[in-house]
Scaffold this motif. Sequence first.
Motif, PDB file in Angstrom:
ATOM      1  N   TRP A 161      14.801 -12.954   5.129  1.00 29.89           N
ATOM      2  CA  TRP A 161      13.358 -13.216   5.206  1.00 29.89           C
ATOM      3  C   TRP A 161      12.700 -12.858   3.875  1.00 29.89           C
ATOM      4  N   CYS A 162      13.106 -11.745   3.285  1.00 30.55           N
ATOM      5  CA  CYS A 162      12.542 -11.332   1.993  1.00 30.55           C
ATOM      6  C   CYS A 162      12.834 -12.360   0.916  1.00 30.55           C
ATOM      7  N   ARG A 163      14.051 -12.879   0.875  1.00 28.22           N
ATOM      8  CA  ARG A 163      14.407 -13.884  -0.130  1.00 28.22           C
ATOM      9  C   ARG A 163      13.577 -15.156   0.057  1.00 28.22           C
ATOM     10  N   GLU A 164      13.445 -15.572   1.312  1.00 27.23           N
ATOM     11  CA  GLU A 164      12.706 -16.811   1.592  1.00 27.23           C
ATOM     12  C   GLU A 164      11.224 -16.686   1.250  1.00 27.23           C
ATOM     13  N   ASN A 165      10.687 -15.457   1.348  1.00 30.30           N
ATOM     14  CA  ASN A 165       9.252 -15.249   1.137  1.00 30.30           C
ATOM     15  C   ASN A 165       8.941 -14.582  -0.201  1.00 30.30           C
ATOM     16  N   PHE A 166       9.955 -14.497  -1.070  1.00 33.74           N
ATOM     17  CA  PHE A 166       9.786 -13.928  -2.410  1.00 33.74           C
ATOM     18  C   PHE A 166       9.187 -12.522  -2.346  1.00 33.74           C
ATOM     19  N   VAL A 167       9.790 -11.708  -1.484  1.00 31.09           N
ATOM     20  CA  VAL A 167       9.376 -10.320  -1.302  1.00 31.09           C
ATOM     21  C   VAL A 167      10.508  -9.422  -1.777  1.00 31.09           C
ATOM     22  N   ASN A 168      10.159  -8.367  -2.537  1.00 26.09           N
ATOM     23  CA  ASN A 168      11.150  -7.426  -3.062  1.00 26.09           C
ATOM     24  C   ASN A 168      11.595  -6.496  -1.936  1.00 26.09           C
ATOM     25  N   ASN A 169      12.785  -6.731  -1.420  1.00 28.03           N
ATOM     26  CA  ASN A 169      13.276  -5.982  -0.251  1.00 28.03           C
ATOM     27  C   ASN A 169      13.361  -4.489  -0.514  1.00 28.03           C
ATOM     28  N   ARG A 170      13.888  -4.117  -1.695  1.00 29.49           N
ATOM     29  CA  ARG A 170      14.056  -2.687  -1.988  1.00 29.49           C
ATOM     30  C   ARG A 170      12.708  -1.982  -2.051  1.00 29.49           C
ATOM     31  N   ASN A 171      11.731  -2.626  -2.685  1.00 30.56           N
ATOM     32  CA  ASN A 171      10.413  -2.009  -2.770  1.00 30.56           C
ATOM     33  C   ASN A 171       9.740  -1.927  -1.403  1.00 30.56           C
ATOM     34  N   MET A 172       9.991  -2.917  -0.545  1.00 26.14           N
ATOM     35  CA  MET A 172       9.434  -2.863   0.808  1.00 26.14           C
ATOM     36  C   MET A 172      10.066  -1.725   1.615  1.00 26.14           C
ATOM     37  N   MET A 173      11.349  -1.509   1.431  1.00 33.37           N
ATOM     38  CA  MET A 173      11.998  -0.374   2.096  1.00 33.37           C
ATOM     39  C   MET A 173      11.400   0.931   1.589  1.00 33.37           C
ATOM     40  N   LEU A 174      11.110   0.980   0.281  1.00 34.61           N
ATOM     41  CA  LEU A 174      10.493   2.174  -0.293  1.00 34.61           C
ATOM     42  C   LEU A 174       9.092   2.374   0.269  1.00 34.61           C
ATOM     43  N   VAL A 175       8.349   1.280   0.478  1.00 37.19           N
ATOM     44  CA  VAL A 175       7.020   1.382   1.093  1.00 37.19           C
ATOM     45  C   VAL A 175       7.133   2.058   2.459  1.00 37.19           C
ATOM     46  N   SER A 176       8.137   1.668   3.234  1.00 37.32           N
ATOM     47  CA  SER A 176       8.329   2.268   4.562  1.00 37.32           C
ATOM     48  C   SER A 176       8.599   3.767   4.453  1.00 37.32           C
ATOM     49  N   GLU A 177       9.412   4.146   3.453  1.00 35.87           N
ATOM     50  CA  GLU A 177       9.711   5.572   3.266  1.00 35.87           C
ATOM     51  C   GLU A 177       8.464   6.340   2.819  1.00 35.87           C
ATOM     52  N   VAL A 178       7.709   5.747   1.885  1.00 38.42           N
ATOM     53  CA  VAL A 178       6.481   6.382   1.403  1.00 38.42           C
ATOM     54  C   VAL A 178       5.514   6.561   2.562  1.00 38.42           C
ATOM     55  N   ARG A 179       5.374   5.520   3.362  1.00 45.41           N
ATOM     56  CA  ARG A 179       4.450   5.569   4.492  1.00 45.41           C
ATOM     57  C   ARG A 179       4.832   6.675   5.472  1.00 45.41           C
ATOM     58  N   ALA A 180       6.133   6.813   5.725  1.00 47.68           N
ATOM     59  CA  ALA A 180       6.594   7.858   6.645  1.00 47.68           C
ATOM     60  C   ALA A 180       6.252   9.246   6.102  1.00 47.68           C
ATOM     61  N   GLN A 181       6.423   9.439   4.790  1.00 48.85           N
ATOM     62  CA  GLN A 181       6.108  10.746   4.204  1.00 48.85           C
ATOM     63  C   GLN A 181       4.609  11.026   4.231  1.00 48.85           C
ATOM     64  N   LEU A 182       3.800  10.014   3.925  1.00 43.11           N
ATOM     65  CA  LEU A 182       2.345  10.206   3.974  1.00 43.11           C
ATOM     66  C   LEU A 182       1.886  10.479   5.401  1.00 43.11           C
ATOM     67  N   ARG A 183       2.516   9.813   6.361  1.00 37.85           N
ATOM     68  CA  ARG A 183       2.171  10.039   7.769  1.00 37.85           C
ATOM     69  C   ARG A 183       2.506  11.471   8.180  1.00 37.85           C
ATOM     70  N   ASP A 184       3.640  11.978   7.696  1.00 39.34           N
ATOM     71  CA  ASP A 184       4.015  13.370   7.990  1.00 39.34           C
ATOM     72  C   ASP A 184       2.976  14.345   7.438  1.00 39.34           C
ATOM     73  N   ILE A 185       2.472  14.071   6.224  1.00 43.44           N
ATOM     74  CA  ILE A 185       1.440  14.943   5.643  1.00 43.44           C
ATOM     75  C   ILE A 185       0.177  14.895   6.508  1.00 43.44           C
TER      76      ILE A 185
END
Length: 657
Positions: free
Chosen positions: A528-552
């Motif tokens: 899906w990321c390839r088809e929509n020209f989305v950077n998969n690794r950066n999107m995974m990092l967004v999920s990790e960042v979001r989880a850490q901010l949510r914990d704070i």
Amino acid sequence: MVQVLPSNFVKIDFCSYSMSLIMNLVCRLRIHLDPDYFELHMCKCPGETGSGKTTQIPQYLYEAGIGRQGIIAVTQPRRVAAISLATRVSNEKKTELGKLVGYTVRFEDLSSEETRIKFLTDGMLLREAIGDPLLRKYSVIILDEAHERTIHTDVLFGVVKAALRKRKDLGKFPLKVVIMSATMDVDQFSQYFNRAPVLYLEGRQHPIQIFYTKQPQSDYLQAALVSVFQIHQEAPSSQDILVFLTGQEEIEAMTKTCRDIAKHLPDGCPQMAVMPLYASLPYSQQLRVFQPAPKGYRKVILSTNIAETSITIAGIKYVVDTGMVKAKKYSPESGLEVLAVQRVSKAQAWQRTGRAGPEDSGVCYRLYTEDEFEKFDKMTIPEIQRCNLASVMLQLLALRIPNVLTFDFMSKPSPDAIRAAIEQLDLLGAVDRKEAQVMLTPLGRKMAAFPLEPKFSKTILLSPKFHCTEEILTIVSLLSVDSILYNPPSRRDEVQSVRKKFISSEGDHLTLLNVYRAFRNVSGNKEWCRENFVNNRNMMLVSEVRAQLRDICLKLSLPIESSRSDTGNIRRCLAHSLFMNTAELQPDGTYATVDSNQLVAIHPSSVLFHCKPACVTYNELLHTNKCYMRDLCVVDADWLYDAAPDYFRRKLRAAKN
């Protein structure tokens, strides 16, 4: 056309005996194992490119037993360098990454209780100092690439200097500090760190030839293109080329041009493998630059200054230095912070030159005259003297520095810049000012808990009021990583067609939110990321960042709600925290910032580029041929006035006068 001819060059020869000098350094630091000896509490180490200082010194210190009382920390200005260096040293030590050797970068920690050599960004070590100003778990701190003088590095110098003194006074096991760079102002550093001794490591045994242009170049991009193909037609295909450009857009455009020209080269010319390198490029494509080119191909790497230090790319024989870089500039008078293309310093030019010929003799083509080079600044102006200091002041106050106005900076920022930063924090409600004292408010202390710019911390803390914390956490996370959108120039029409389903007429923030929601609905599917020209690794990092901010948020007992389909609440929240970054449409169709009446334009990459909303907030300004706003959100002027009535009343009075 640029003429790069052998008649005008300087030849530099380096002689290598670096390993004996590295062992000399280790022996000098070993003196510290005697708890009664504190006179020599630091060694400063300018080491030439290729001397092995970054990868070998930490290992020698560990093997010598110096780091056994604590951890050996090695700081880097950039996350990509910290990760790649940790990976290399872990491989050399034949251990699993995250065990003996680990790394910590913003929103990503691959270290453990076993870690004894830790690579980390200077910003992360600074955040650790907020919790422990004495940095007790570290026995050695190596501040690498000190010449880059990032905003975090300069604050870290003062914090580490204080920790050195206090650890000695308290009788704790002494802290050892090594400051390293291939090009730094040795006298300034030595003086600042109490006349610390200096050790030189000569690391290159291959000569580098330097060629200057005979005439100044009005178009450095055209000059770079011509130079690449001159080299390509004359040099053996096994010798690769590294070109320094200023940013993603330049690199992508030149990548396409080089590939197009390479298809029409005469018979007998080698094939060309053109590879871009910049921070927001998908990680898998970044790794391609380290791999050998296919047989019969020459690797041509077009890079930002990400390739200037710390990472070494094998096979590079030629460097083409445009002499330009994109850097931040801040004016405390106008309150504007912009990214602008400017000349490099001499130190940066030498760093770039050092990238040529890591394994054999090399050549550097400088696309400027020798007279122009002599007029370059000797060193890069420290970021702390050309950036908005709001984040720095918030960190210093969180560190409980008695008086932020008298903090021991190596290069002190202007009083105007410090006052402007405190004024911004005051407007955000982060500080109380009582006479000469500046103190954090309870809100300011909560803001300091987030590893974010103050405006984004405030956005999250305001979100419960607008019942949209879930969405704001996502938006802030998306803005805290490199771009999640990948835009190959050769497929521009296809990209625009695919993106239509995500576009929100309310701006870029809501568009990015739509992309994230779609990504989550397909569970991060790579196809899906390839088809929509989305950077998969950066999107995974967004999920990790979001989880850490949510914990704070949970630690701060913030209620976490979703606004669901109500985007108005999200935009109101953004307006209440980004009110200092706003612009209004003028009668002539242009935009002017509310803060300083600066003329600005909507960046072509924005979904609002062909629209004319009456009022917008923006995240940053980028200055090229004009001043562009990036990452925009449509807001109502009334919301801004509700957010900071006193601020806008002052602006209105100033405009009338």
